[in-house]
Design a protein around this motif. Sequence first.
Motif, short mmCIF file in Angstrom:
data_model
loop_
_atom_site.label_atom_id
_atom_site.label_comp_id
_atom_site.label_asym_id
_atom_site.label_seq_id
_atom_site.Cartn_x
_atom_site.Cartn_y
_atom_site.Cartn_z
N UNK A 263 81.10 15.31 59.38
CA UNK A 263 82.34 14.76 58.85
C UNK A 263 83.52 15.29 59.65
N UNK A 264 84.37 14.38 60.11
CA UNK A 264 85.64 14.70 60.74
C UNK A 264 86.72 14.55 59.67
N UNK A 265 87.43 15.65 59.39
CA UNK A 265 88.38 15.65 58.27
C UNK A 265 89.74 15.06 58.64
N UNK A 266 89.86 14.45 59.81
CA UNK A 266 91.18 13.95 60.25
C UNK A 266 91.75 12.92 59.29
N UNK A 267 90.89 12.11 58.67
CA UNK A 267 91.37 11.09 57.75
C UNK A 267 91.68 11.65 56.36
N UNK A 268 91.37 12.93 56.17
CA UNK A 268 91.62 13.55 54.88
C UNK A 268 92.74 14.59 54.97
N UNK A 269 93.59 14.43 55.98
CA UNK A 269 94.77 15.26 56.10
C UNK A 269 94.59 16.57 56.81
N UNK A 270 93.40 16.81 57.43
CA UNK A 270 93.16 18.06 58.15
C UNK A 270 92.62 17.75 59.54
#
Length: 425
Positions: A338-345
């Motif tokens: 999981x790449x957290x870029x879409x979840x604000x991180x």
Amino acid sequence: MLHHRISLLALGILASTAALAEDQSTAKGFVEDGHLDLLFRNGYMYRDYKHGRDDKSEWGQAATATFTSGFTQGTVGVGADVFGMYALNLDKNGARAGAPGIDFFKQDSDGNPASDLARAGGAVKARVSNTVIKYGDQMPALPVLSYDNSRLLPETYSGTLITSKEIDGLEINVGRFTSEVRKSAEGHDSGGLKRIDVYGGSYKFTDNFSGALYAQDNEDVARKQYMNLNYVIPMADRESLTFDFNGYKTKLNKDWADEFNSGNRDNTIWSLSAAYNIGVHTFMLAHQRNNGDTGYLYGGYQSGDYIGDGGTTIWLANSYWSDFNGEDERSWQGSYSLDFSEYGVPGLSYTVAYVYGDNIKTEETSNGKEREIFNQLKYVVPSGPAKDLSVKLRGSWVRVSNDARSYNDDGNEVRVFVEYPVNIF
């Protein structure tokens, strides 16, 4: 015969340069195209072994400076690459040092790890058109000779490597290396490495399909071949399905096998993975299979069960802490990233994998089993004064059936690495 094949291939590469692309014509100069980089790395590894074995750990701080020159102008451009490394031992407990799989600081004859390490090296290079020949200390990253940079300091090899990219989509590599420096040492401590010849290439057939064929001849030790096929199927927007096949075939030298491997010489190992990517999510399934009268051997320093061809010369799907490379072993993997870029991180990523292996052959059984749970959390600072600083936390839990302990054993592993790359110019 192999020497003649390498020589003829190298001459053919060089002879073709006049009629093809002349990238050397864009050379700006030795310093003008050069760059100096620093890498600061703090690494800690801890292994909690079971069944009465002592726990092992090492901790250190390293700094590496690398100058990579450009090429001088003219038909033949010349240049040089130079590096200097220093590592400080932050945990000098000799009782915890010495695990072969950690190997931050080499031990002396009394079992005491080095308090620090200092190493330097360099190589000269020349370029004609889009073909580069490089001689000296190098860090080859080929599937049949892949240096290990996953510890405090990297392995290095000394020799010659020709890399040609004259044809669009095609890369050809031909090399000969005659000594190595282990991760934990200062000098050329190859443990008997005489010569390893590597040759092969990769080709991008289409935008979505590529392949590679490579081989090595490790004098008096082994011959090894490698094949890769990679196919990407684009689907809807930000969706794709990727199939990746990797395989090795190894034939050990008879005298070496008689001395170090109970006379067993033949191995074939392959893996096939399917990865589904949808946005910031990646799901992967993989199968890996090992055949022959021995497990897959690689890396180390050409002594015992090691053949000196680089600590990451195992480009297979199911290689984590365990490599799932026991004799006749079959293994299956399921993983999620999981790449957290879409979840604000932005900069934060996480991977978890479960691998199960069976059918392991040892003196005690023909159906040994093992399993591993792998977790890794990584954060890379995306912007600001600390841009590109990274923190990586990794944990693995391996469990092995009692009848397969001569191949592998139970343990828990923790790794913590902090890296900060700095570009000087």
